[in-house]
Design a protein around this motif. Structure first.
Motif, PDB file in Angstrom:
ATOM      1  N   THR A 125       9.400  33.177  34.947  1.00  0.00           N
ATOM      2  CA  THR A 125       9.263  32.248  36.071  1.00  0.00           C
ATOM      3  C   THR A 125      10.591  32.017  36.768  1.00  0.00           C
ATOM      4  OG1 THR A 125       7.440  31.127  34.927  1.00  0.00           O
ATOM      5  CG2 THR A 125       8.514  29.937  36.719  1.00  0.00           C
ATOM      6  N   ALA A 139       5.773  40.248  29.521  1.00  0.00           N
ATOM      7  CA  ALA A 139       5.356  40.094  30.918  1.00  0.00           C
ATOM      8  C   ALA A 139       5.441  41.410  31.687  1.00  0.00           C
ATOM      9  CB  ALA A 139       6.221  39.026  31.597  1.00  0.00           C
ATOM     10  N   ARG A 140       6.545  42.132  31.516  1.00  0.00           N
ATOM     11  CA  ARG A 140       6.794  43.300  32.363  1.00  0.00           C
ATOM     12  C   ARG A 140       6.216  44.596  31.814  1.00  0.00           C
ATOM     13  NH1 ARG A 140      13.079  42.244  34.437  1.00  0.00           N
ATOM     14  NH2 ARG A 140      12.574  40.419  35.740  1.00  0.00           N
ATOM     15  N   GLY A 175       2.142  43.273  30.435  1.00  0.00           N
ATOM     16  CA  GLY A 175       1.318  42.660  31.467  1.00  0.00           C
ATOM     17  C   GLY A 175       0.808  41.269  31.160  1.00  0.00           C
ATOM     18  N   ASP A 220       0.579  37.243  31.354  1.00  0.00           N
ATOM     19  CA  ASP A 220       0.958  36.158  32.253  1.00  0.00           C
ATOM     20  C   ASP A 220       1.514  35.001  31.422  1.00  0.00           C
ATOM     21  OD1 ASP A 220      -1.243  34.795  31.146  1.00  0.00           O
ATOM     22  OD2 ASP A 220      -2.559  35.326  32.809  1.00  0.00           O
ATOM     23  N   LEU A 221       1.909  33.896  32.083  1.00  0.00           N
ATOM     24  CA  LEU A 221       2.533  32.785  31.367  1.00  0.00           C
ATOM     25  C   LEU A 221       1.587  32.196  30.325  1.00  0.00           C
ATOM     26  CD1 LEU A 221       4.962  30.908  31.036  1.00  0.00           C
ATOM     27  CD2 LEU A 221       3.987  29.434  32.824  1.00  0.00           C
ATOM     28  N   GLN A 240      -0.771  33.767  28.621  1.00  0.00           N
ATOM     29  CA  GLN A 240      -0.827  34.675  27.468  1.00  0.00           C
ATOM     30  C   GLN A 240       0.467  34.624  26.665  1.00  0.00           C
ATOM     31  OE1 GLN A 240      -1.912  38.082  29.959  1.00  0.00           O
ATOM     32  NE2 GLN A 240      -3.729  38.386  28.692  1.00  0.00           N
TER      33      GLN A 240
END
Length: 415
Positions: free
Chosen positions: A37, A255-256, A259, A261-262, A264
């Protein structure tokens, strides 16, 4: 309340210290969890984030200074000061913008938070007989893992409630409250008004005469010349990058590359730290098992480290896992293995060094460990966009085997 009074005071003291470790690692872990974020909002690159994480490790490199400070002024006043300092710095994270500002604060945070491990080893050395030190060290290191466990849900809650800045405010405020409790309730065994004569005798009878505190202050030059110091410092140089990966880089990896998201990340990123908690208890359990079979204390700690190093080889396969949940499972194995071996080698400072020098020695070993994290973070930040995470996971899976060889070669059993 009657049941609480029957709990030996030394275990209540170590339980209080667990709170400091939870807050310490919560404060340092928030940045890693919020990194996806923050980096997106602030336009911070992977290389710049590498410098942010590296700045923290540069601060922690001064851990010997923190240890010397604690050996000189004692834990009650010295550690209270350190906790207040890192709590105020944590609060300041809520006010900063840009990678340079984060890097400056992370450096200061590392300097203040670097006091935790030396303080823990000094506490264990002063308050526990030799047979209980491993368990006491494992218990307080559980606080480190729990701090990292709490970070993902705290960040997720903060983002949903206000912003990532709120997470730093909460962690800083809790730290200030804990510092007051520590100052009011802690003292040395010799001066603590609530310590009974029977427990004081139990502590003294289980401690080695060769490790009794001496009047003089610790000598840095004398410690540097001792092969025992290098024997515990170099394995930490090789081992600690795993914790840096889990704390600072795993959320970005999930995340990268995977895949997530916040939501998860909040759901899964705490699992390796829960596994690490179990490792904190497994390492001392291995040592206790071996000691019951007449294995020397130092050898028992070395065998526990070696077992952890063998389990750590599973970390090499994280990048090869085709299923993201398989990768999470291997990261959990890495957290478990790391704390199994880490708590074993960290506790050896209290087995090898006198009471008036144990915090300094632990700080110097911590310097080596955080130097390893610094170098690893800078390399990862500079190279991850080109080569990916796979080679770094392989490296992490193999380094501790070399650390085990060093531990067996350099550390001498006390006569």
């Amino acid at each position: 309340m009657k049941g609480l009074k029957r709990i030996p005071l030394r275990w209540m003291i170590i339980s209080l210290f667990v709170g400091a470790m939870v807050i310490n690692y919560l404060a340092r872990s928030i940045m890693g969890v919020a990194a996806p974020t923050i980096l997106a909002e602030q336009g911070i690159s992977s290389a710049q984030y590498g410098w942010i994480t590296g700045a923290f490790q540069l601060g922690v490199l001064l851990q010997p200074v923190a240890g010397y400070f604690l050996d000189s002024v004692g834990l009650r006043i010295g550690f209270t000061f350190c906790v207040i300092a890192w709590s105020m710095i944590t609060l300041c994270h809520a006010l900063v913008n840009g990678w340079a500002g984060f890097a400056a604060l992370r450096g200061l945070l590392g300097l203040a938070e670097g006091s935790a491990q030396p303080a823990g080893q000094k506490l264990v050395a002063e308050w526990f007989p030799s047979r209980e030190r491993g368990l006491a060290g494992g218990i307080y290191n559980i606080g480190a893992s729990f701090g990292a466990v709490f970070a993902p849900p705290l960040v997720a809650w903060a983002v949903m409630t206000h912003s990532w800045r709120l997470a730093f405010v909460v962690a800083g405020g809790v730290g200030l409250i804990w510092a007051i409790l520590w100052y009011l309730h802690y003292d040395t065994p010799a001066r603590h008004r609530r310590l009974g004569a029977a427990e004081r005798d139990h502590i003294a009878a289980g401690q080695e005469d060769r490790l009794s505190a001496r009047a003089e202050r610790p000598s840095i030059s004398a410690l540097i010349r001792r092969r025992d110091l290098w024997g515990i410092a170099l394995p930490r140089l090789l081992a600690d990058p795993v914790w840096g990966m889990l704390s600072f880089w795993m959320p970005l990896y999930l995340a990268r590359v995977r895949g997530f998201d916040l939501g998860q990340i909040a759901l899964f990123a705490w699992l390796p730290f829960l596994a690490a908690d179990l490792g904190c208890l497994f390492g001392p359990a291995v040592v206790a098992f071996l000691q019951r079979r007449q294995v020397d204390l130092i050898d028992a700690r070395r065998w526990a480290f070696t077992l952890g190093a063998l389990m750590m080889t599973g970390m090499a396969f994280v990048g090869l896992a085709t299923n993201p949940y398989g990768a999470i499972a291997l990261l959990c194995l890495g957290g478990f293995a790391h704390q199994t071996l880490s708590v074993s080698v960290i506790t050896m400072a209290s087995d090898l060094f006198a009471r008036n020098e144990v915090a300094t020695a632990a700080g110097m070993a911590g310097l080596a460990g955080n130097l390893g994290v610094l170098v690893f973070s800078l390399l990862l930040g500079q190279m991850v966009d080109q080569v990916g995470y796979g080679p770094f996971f392989i490296l992490l899976g193999l380094l501790d085997l070399l650390g085990a060889v060093i531990l067996w070669t350099l550390v001498r059993k006390p006569q």
